[in-house]
Design a protein around this motif. Structure first.
Motif, PDB file in Angstrom:
ATOM      1  N   UNK A   1       0.825  -1.206   0.000  1.00  0.00           N
ATOM      2  CA  UNK A   1       0.000   0.000   0.000  1.00  0.00           C
ATOM      3  C   UNK A   1       0.861   1.258   0.000  1.00  0.00           C
ATOM      4  N   UNK A   2       1.925   1.256   0.794  1.00  0.00           N
ATOM      5  CA  UNK A   2       2.776   2.444   0.891  1.00  0.00           C
ATOM      6  C   UNK A   2       3.584   2.669  -0.378  1.00  0.00           C
TER       7      UNK A   2
ATOM      8  N   UNK B   1       5.474  11.263   1.627  1.00  0.00           N
ATOM      9  CA  UNK B   1       6.261  11.203   2.862  1.00  0.00           C
ATOM     10  C   UNK B   1       5.807  10.057   3.758  1.00  0.00           C
ATOM     11  N   UNK B   2       4.493   9.942   3.916  1.00  0.00           N
ATOM     12  CA  UNK B   2       3.959   8.859   4.734  1.00  0.00           C
ATOM     13  C   UNK B   2       4.216   7.497   4.099  1.00  0.00           C
TER      14      UNK B   2
ATOM     15  N   UNK C   1       6.717   2.390   5.021  1.00  0.00           N
ATOM     16  CA  UNK C   1       7.566   1.249   4.674  1.00  0.00           C
ATOM     17  C   UNK C   1       8.405   0.814   5.874  1.00  0.00           C
ATOM     18  N   UNK C   2       8.870   1.797   6.645  1.00  0.00           N
ATOM     19  CA  UNK C   2       9.643   1.475   7.848  1.00  0.00           C
ATOM     20  C   UNK C   2       8.762   0.749   8.860  1.00  0.00           C
TER      21      UNK C   2
ATOM     22  N   UNK D   1      -1.828   8.213  14.474  1.00  0.00           N
ATOM     23  CA  UNK D   1      -2.316   9.461  15.063  1.00  0.00           C
ATOM     24  C   UNK D   1      -1.688  10.669  14.369  1.00  0.00           C
ATOM     25  N   UNK D   2      -0.410  10.556  14.041  1.00  0.00           N
ATOM     26  CA  UNK D   2       0.279  11.643  13.345  1.00  0.00           C
ATOM     27  C   UNK D   2      -0.330  11.886  11.964  1.00  0.00           C
ATOM     28  N   UNK D   3      -0.678  10.819  11.254  1.00  0.00           N
ATOM     29  CA  UNK D   3      -1.320  10.963   9.946  1.00  0.00           C
ATOM     30  C   UNK D   3      -2.657  11.701  10.061  1.00  0.00           C
ATOM     31  N   UNK D   4      -3.455  11.329  11.064  1.00  0.00           N
ATOM     32  CA  UNK D   4      -4.745  11.996  11.260  1.00  0.00           C
ATOM     33  C   UNK D   4      -4.548  13.490  11.526  1.00  0.00           C
ATOM     34  N   UNK D   5      -3.540  13.819  12.318  1.00  0.00           N
ATOM     35  CA  UNK D   5      -3.278  15.225  12.641  1.00  0.00           C
ATOM     36  C   UNK D   5      -2.858  16.012  11.396  1.00  0.00           C
ATOM     37  N   UNK D   6      -2.021  15.412  10.567  1.00  0.00           N
ATOM     38  CA  UNK D   6      -1.558  16.096   9.354  1.00  0.00           C
ATOM     39  C   UNK D   6      -2.695  16.255   8.353  1.00  0.00           C
ATOM     40  N   UNK D   7      -3.463  15.196   8.129  1.00  0.00           N
ATOM     41  CA  UNK D   7      -4.548  15.256   7.152  1.00  0.00           C
ATOM     42  C   UNK D   7      -5.711  16.137   7.615  1.00  0.00           C
TER      43      UNK D   7
END
Length: 218
Positions: free
Chosen positions: A24-25, A119-120, A125-126, A161-167
C-alpha cells in the motif's frame, strides 16, 4: 515449553499486515505519477466529449439530451445523501444538481495531500518492515521478541495518530477521498490497540530468559 497460541496468531497477522502495508505504501509513494496519469486521461476524455458535443450542437434535441446527462434533478433525500459524501453539491440556475462536477470535486487530491502521501509512504515502509520483523520474531524467536513487538505497535499507533493530525489540516482534498483515507487510518489504529492489549495481557512466560539453577557443593 510450547510457543503460545496468541503469539502465533498475532505473529501471522503482523506478517500479513506488514506485507499488505508495504504494498500500500509503495502505491502512496507513486501517487504523483498516478495522479498525473489520471489527470491526463480525464483531460483527454473531456476534450473528446467537448468535440463530440460541438459537432452535435446543430441538433437541439441532441444538445438537450447531452445537458441532461450532466445536470440531474434529485429529490431532497438524494441531495442530503450526496452532501454527506461531497464537499458541496454543484447546482445550475434551475437548482438541478450538476452530478459530474459534484463527484469530480469529491474525488480530487490536493497538492498538500499528495506531498504528505509520499512522505507517509516512506515512513509507512519502515513501519511495515517493523511489523514483518515483529511477526517473524513472534513465530521463530524468544529473545527480545516482546520489546520489539511492543515497540512496533507503539510506533504504528503513533504513526496513525500523526497521519490523522496532518490530514486534518488538508482543506483542498475531496470529502470522499478524505473519508476513505481516515477510515483506513482509524482501522489501523484500532488493530494496533487490540494487538497491544493482547500482548500486554497474555502470558509471556515463554519469552522470558530461561533461569539457570546452579548447584554449589562445598
Amino acid at each position: 515449553m510450547k510457543r503460545p497460541t496468541w503469539a502465533i496468531i498475532v505473529g501471522v497477522f503482523m506478517l500479513l499486515f506488514g506485507g499488505c502495508g508495504a504494498l500500500s505504501k509503495v502505491g502512496d509513494i507513486k501517487t504523483p505519477e498516478m495522479m498525473e496519469l489520471v489527470n491526463e486521461t480525464i483531460e483527454e476524455a473531456e476534450a473528446n466529449s467537448k468535440a463530440n458535443t460541438d459537432s452535435e450542437t446543430e441538433e437541439e434535441e441532441v444538445g438537450d439530451s447531452i445537458q441532461q446527462t450532466k445536470v440531474t434533478e434529485l429529490t431532497d433525500d438524494e441531495k442530503k445523501i450526496l452532501e454527506m459524501i461531497s464537499d458541496s453539491v454543484e447546482v445550475d440556475s434551475m437548482q438541478n444538481v450538476d452530478f459530474e462536477t459534484t463527484m469530480k470535486n469529491s474525488f480530487k487530491f490536493s497538492e498538500y495531500r499528495q506531498t504528505w502521501m509520499v512522505r507517509f509512504g516512506y515512513m509507512g515502509l519502515v513501519v511495515a518492515l517493523l511489523f514483518l520483523i515483529g511477526g517473524i520474531m513472534l513465530l521463530a524467536s524468544r529473545k527480545y521478541t516482546i520489546p520489539v513487538v511492543l515497540t512496533t505497535l507503539a510506533v504504528s499507533l503513533a504513526f496513525g495518530i500523526f497521519q490523522l493530525a496532518i490530514y486534518a489540516a488538508d482543506v483542498g482534498t475531496g470529502k470522499m477521498i478524505g473519508n476513505l483515507s481516515s477510515i483506513g487510518i482509524y482501522f489501523s489504529i484500532a488493530l494496533d490497540i487490540v494487538f497491544l492489549i493482547i500482548v500486554m495481557v497474555c502470558d509471556k512466560t515463554y519469552f522470558r530468559p530461561a533461569e539457570v539453577i546452579e548447584d554449589y557443593y562445598d
